[in-house]
Design a protein around this motif. Sequence first.
Motif, PDB file in Angstrom:
ATOM      1  N   VAL A  94      20.988  42.302 141.666  1.00 57.04           N
ATOM      2  CA  VAL A  94      21.684  43.446 142.739  1.00 57.04           C
ATOM      3  C   VAL A  94      21.830  42.778 144.014  1.00 57.04           C
ATOM      4  O   VAL A  94      23.063  43.140 144.685  1.00 57.04           O
ATOM      5  CB  VAL A  94      20.339  44.272 142.738  1.00 57.04           C
ATOM      6  CG1 VAL A  94      20.217  45.112 141.660  1.00 57.04           C
ATOM      7  CG2 VAL A  94      19.232  43.909 143.373  1.00 57.04           C
ATOM      8  N   VAL A  95      21.312  41.672 144.670  1.00 52.61           N
ATOM      9  CA  VAL A  95      21.459  41.141 145.925  1.00 52.61           C
ATOM     10  C   VAL A  95      23.028  40.369 145.567  1.00 52.61           C
ATOM     11  O   VAL A  95      23.612  40.379 146.576  1.00 52.61           O
ATOM     12  CB  VAL A  95      20.495  40.107 146.305  1.00 52.61           C
ATOM     13  CG1 VAL A  95      20.956  39.112 147.505  1.00 52.61           C
ATOM     14  CG2 VAL A  95      19.136  40.938 146.781  1.00 52.61           C
ATOM     15  N   SER A  96      23.216  39.748 144.430  1.00 51.05           N
ATOM     16  CA  SER A  96      24.366  38.828 144.410  1.00 51.05           C
ATOM     17  C   SER A  96      25.452  39.822 144.369  1.00 51.05           C
ATOM     18  O   SER A  96      26.438  40.023 144.826  1.00 51.05           O
ATOM     19  CB  SER A  96      24.306  38.225 143.133  1.00 51.05           C
ATOM     20  OG  SER A  96      23.191  37.116 143.128  1.00 51.05           O
ATOM     21  N   LEU A  97      25.354  41.030 143.471  1.00 47.96           N
ATOM     22  CA  LEU A  97      26.564  42.055 143.613  1.00 47.96           C
ATOM     23  C   LEU A  97      26.863  42.745 145.003  1.00 47.96           C
ATOM     24  O   LEU A  97      28.069  42.741 145.200  1.00 47.96           O
ATOM     25  CB  LEU A  97      26.114  43.128 142.588  1.00 47.96           C
ATOM     26  CG  LEU A  97      25.879  42.831 141.026  1.00 47.96           C
ATOM     27  CD1 LEU A  97      25.300  43.992 140.122  1.00 47.96           C
ATOM     28  CD2 LEU A  97      27.411  42.483 140.650  1.00 47.96           C
ATOM     29  N   VAL A  98      25.919  42.899 145.765  1.00 45.43           N
ATOM     30  CA  VAL A  98      25.868  43.368 147.064  1.00 45.43           C
ATOM     31  C   VAL A  98      26.554  42.376 147.966  1.00 45.43           C
ATOM     32  O   VAL A  98      27.779  42.693 148.619  1.00 45.43           O
ATOM     33  CB  VAL A  98      24.566  43.820 147.659  1.00 45.43           C
ATOM     34  CG1 VAL A  98      24.919  44.111 149.267  1.00 45.43           C
ATOM     35  CG2 VAL A  98      24.357  45.059 147.032  1.00 45.43           C
TER      36      VAL A  98
ATOM     37  N   VAL B  21      13.604  45.987 148.060  1.00 47.36           N
ATOM     38  CA  VAL B  21      14.819  45.194 148.222  1.00 47.36           C
ATOM     39  C   VAL B  21      15.761  45.877 147.346  1.00 47.36           C
ATOM     40  O   VAL B  21      17.000  45.973 147.273  1.00 47.36           O
ATOM     41  CB  VAL B  21      14.518  43.726 148.316  1.00 47.36           C
ATOM     42  CG1 VAL B  21      15.922  43.101 147.845  1.00 47.36           C
ATOM     43  CG2 VAL B  21      13.799  43.611 149.661  1.00 47.36           C
ATOM     44  N   ILE B  22      15.207  45.924 145.906  1.00 47.35           N
ATOM     45  CA  ILE B  22      16.012  46.336 144.751  1.00 47.35           C
ATOM     46  C   ILE B  22      16.560  47.737 144.922  1.00 47.35           C
ATOM     47  O   ILE B  22      17.744  48.190 144.808  1.00 47.35           O
ATOM     48  CB  ILE B  22      15.161  46.395 143.543  1.00 47.35           C
ATOM     49  CG1 ILE B  22      14.885  44.802 143.096  1.00 47.35           C
ATOM     50  CG2 ILE B  22      15.818  46.935 142.424  1.00 47.35           C
ATOM     51  CD1 ILE B  22      13.811  44.617 141.821  1.00 47.35           C
TER      52      ILE B  22
ATOM     53  N   LEU C  38      10.335  52.756 141.204  1.00 51.75           N
ATOM     54  CA  LEU C  38       9.966  51.274 141.079  1.00 51.75           C
ATOM     55  C   LEU C  38       8.897  50.856 141.347  1.00 51.75           C
ATOM     56  O   LEU C  38       8.431  50.054 140.983  1.00 51.75           O
ATOM     57  CB  LEU C  38      11.236  50.418 142.105  1.00 51.75           C
ATOM     58  CG  LEU C  38      12.578  50.610 141.459  1.00 51.75           C
ATOM     59  CD1 LEU C  38      13.673  49.992 142.118  1.00 51.75           C
ATOM     60  CD2 LEU C  38      12.765  49.873 140.111  1.00 51.75           C
ATOM     61  N   ALA C  39       8.089  51.678 142.434  1.00 46.80           N
ATOM     62  CA  ALA C  39       6.972  51.179 142.985  1.00 46.80           C
ATOM     63  C   ALA C  39       5.762  51.335 141.869  1.00 46.80           C
ATOM     64  O   ALA C  39       5.206  50.553 141.566  1.00 46.80           O
ATOM     65  CB  ALA C  39       6.335  52.047 144.209  1.00 46.80           C
ATOM     66  N   VAL C  40       5.836  52.430 140.998  1.00 48.60           N
ATOM     67  CA  VAL C  40       5.178  52.944 140.118  1.00 48.60           C
ATOM     68  C   VAL C  40       5.248  51.800 138.698  1.00 48.60           C
ATOM     69  O   VAL C  40       4.309  51.266 138.259  1.00 48.60           O
ATOM     70  CB  VAL C  40       5.412  54.354 139.405  1.00 48.60           C
ATOM     71  CG1 VAL C  40       4.495  54.330 138.034  1.00 48.60           C
ATOM     72  CG2 VAL C  40       5.073  55.184 140.348  1.00 48.60           C
TER      73      VAL C  40
END
Length: 744
Positions: A30-34, A218-219, A320-322
């Motif tokens: 996801v960081v790469s896509l952004v 972050v995700i 996502l936290a769960v």
Amino acid sequence: MASLLFRLGRFSFRHKWWVIAAWVAAMVLVVSLVSALQPKFSKDFELPGTDSGDAMTTMQQYFPAANEEQEQSSTSILVQAPDGLAEHTAEIDKLVTSLKQLPDLRDAASIVNPLSVPGEASAQVLSEDGKVGLIQVKQTTEVMDLEITDKEAFVDIITEHRVGGLNVEATGSLMSVAEDGGTAEMLGFGVAFIVMIVFFGALVAALIPLITGVFAVVITIMLLTLGTEFLDINESATGIVTMLGIAVSIDYALFIVSRYRSEVARGGSREDAVGRAVGTAGSAVVFAGLTVIIAVVALMVIGLPFVTQMGAGAGIAVGLAVLAAITFIPALLGAFGRFAFTPKIPWIKHAEDSEDTDTNGVRFGRAIVSKPIPFIIAGLALLIVAAIPMSKMELGMSTTTQDENKALALLAEGFGKGINGPLLVTVRNADGDVSAAADKAVAHIKTLDDVANARTLSWVGNGTDPKNPNAGADTALISIIPNSGPSDQETHELMEQIRDYKNEVSAAGGTMHVGGLTAILSDMSDKLDKALIPYLIVVVGLAFLIMVGVFRSLWVPLIGTIGFIFSVVAAFGATVAVFQEGWFGLIDDTMPLLSFLPIFLIGVVFGLAMDYQVFMLTRVREEYIHGMTAKEAIIAGYRHGARVVSSAALIMISVFAAFMLAPDTTSKMLGFAMAIAVFFDAIIIRMIVVPAVIALLGDRAWGLPKWLDKLVVDFDIEGGAVRNNGLENLPGDETSPAKAGAPA
């Protein structure tokens, strides 16, 4: 549920490197896509389905140039001198020269000394007493493309020219650029790390929840950012995602890791200990997370796009936290193995659970169980006192930052409070010439009391002749400057007076709408007010049903819900006291509460309240159904849950309170309101009032009517099916055997 989570936790522990790699890969992707797509958030405040939304749609279609101009940078510079601006002509000329060096100016020639403007036009840039002047700087740069370096360069210019008694302030696009974030998040993480070191008495265990918190937040932020490629997502969605995502990620991880430590102490393999921790505490995490998700996602019933986006983003963060708590945490515990609770810090007492040591939590629990009524009275009395300022609560909307307050004061002093918040009225005749309808609208608006520019008021058409745009126009645009400020009641009344004239304009062949940012914010407040009751019904109703299933009780959910009302009202009162009334000097400039704060605070805090209800009382119910008396179970709940809940609440409070360091008012107010709400609810209600009331009820608190008991699904949130998995054959084990059919 418990058996499924047991297997999931044990699977994640066994295949730790694959699970960790999956989480790392997801973040990298996801960081790469952004990074590759460079998507941008929106700053639009349009409201589809409202009169102001219809007005802005008309502007976009028939006045594209005016609409485009609104999206570009526009900054107002106020110059003021107590002895009159005429004494400072040279200083103002130097300021104008410097401003003309700014990049991407739309028309440098329009940047002039207000003292040089002739005739009637001077009234628009020079106050009647000649002490305040207005200089407009318009750039072709879109507001979304402005960077903090642009603001810094601009601030350097106006600071340099505050000489010889000339005061220079500014408001608008360049001044509203958000400063680089990160300070609040880093401070919140720092405090959370310290709290967890004290809680676990070990460095590695304290680090594990922070890792999962960073990954989940972050995700989520990256997913929201990617969503802007396909949807119009407002940048305001990221603030609550960060605040709530960090807090619940750490809370849920804290709950799982602390239960894992208890299960390791009971014996058996670490693999089975992880399974039991996820099967018991993980069940509570899943249902606690579900209540928070319901609370924030249900914000969509309001019908405001940016609020729906905030709720959806927060829901993703909690989900996502769960997921991280029941998969990533077991994998990390497997990776650290026997080093998970090292190195130990010897001077921290009671870092580990003990069945025979009287901790402060146990002693406090005994005090509440023995004399519950004084604790109930004291706790509720404190909340009632805190709620008193709520009687003065005012609601409003503001898009300005604290950096602009001095400029806004000068603007109001020299030209009236409404000059910075015009109402934009559109009149359209789909069948042809709009002149009759537009003239009628202008003539009526001139007669209204709160119109500051009545003498010069006119309409502009969309005709094709640039020299005479009114000729052949089928759509008209009228800009109205109120005497009162954008958030004042008088401005709202003026807007409604104009709208009340719709039928007369319609009789002349026109369709009229009132728009502009001021109208949008007013309509937003109106929608929020109307949505409050339906929202409460949806959120409280669904969460109550979930809590009935979780605790298999009517009294426990009812007590928890009533307690929430006390805590949230107290939070409103405290926020009014600090931000509106200026108590304790925590802010420099008082302001009304943001219009969306009440409904948003209710949603988020209700979800968090049920979190702590689940964390504290699932252990109480677990001990009760395994043989303890009602009062003994409460004390056992304090033994195992008080430290967890108080630490989790302190982390949550710290994360939220850190956002008071943010430069924008929205984050400051949301941070304070949620921090104080968590304190009132977690500490006063969940740790004191609710256990005290349950102690008074005794056995009556636990159980359902027979007819209802048959209808409610048994979720086994106490983990009875896995409570002793892996312990059955240990020598000297005195625990009861695991239920038949439980996974080995």
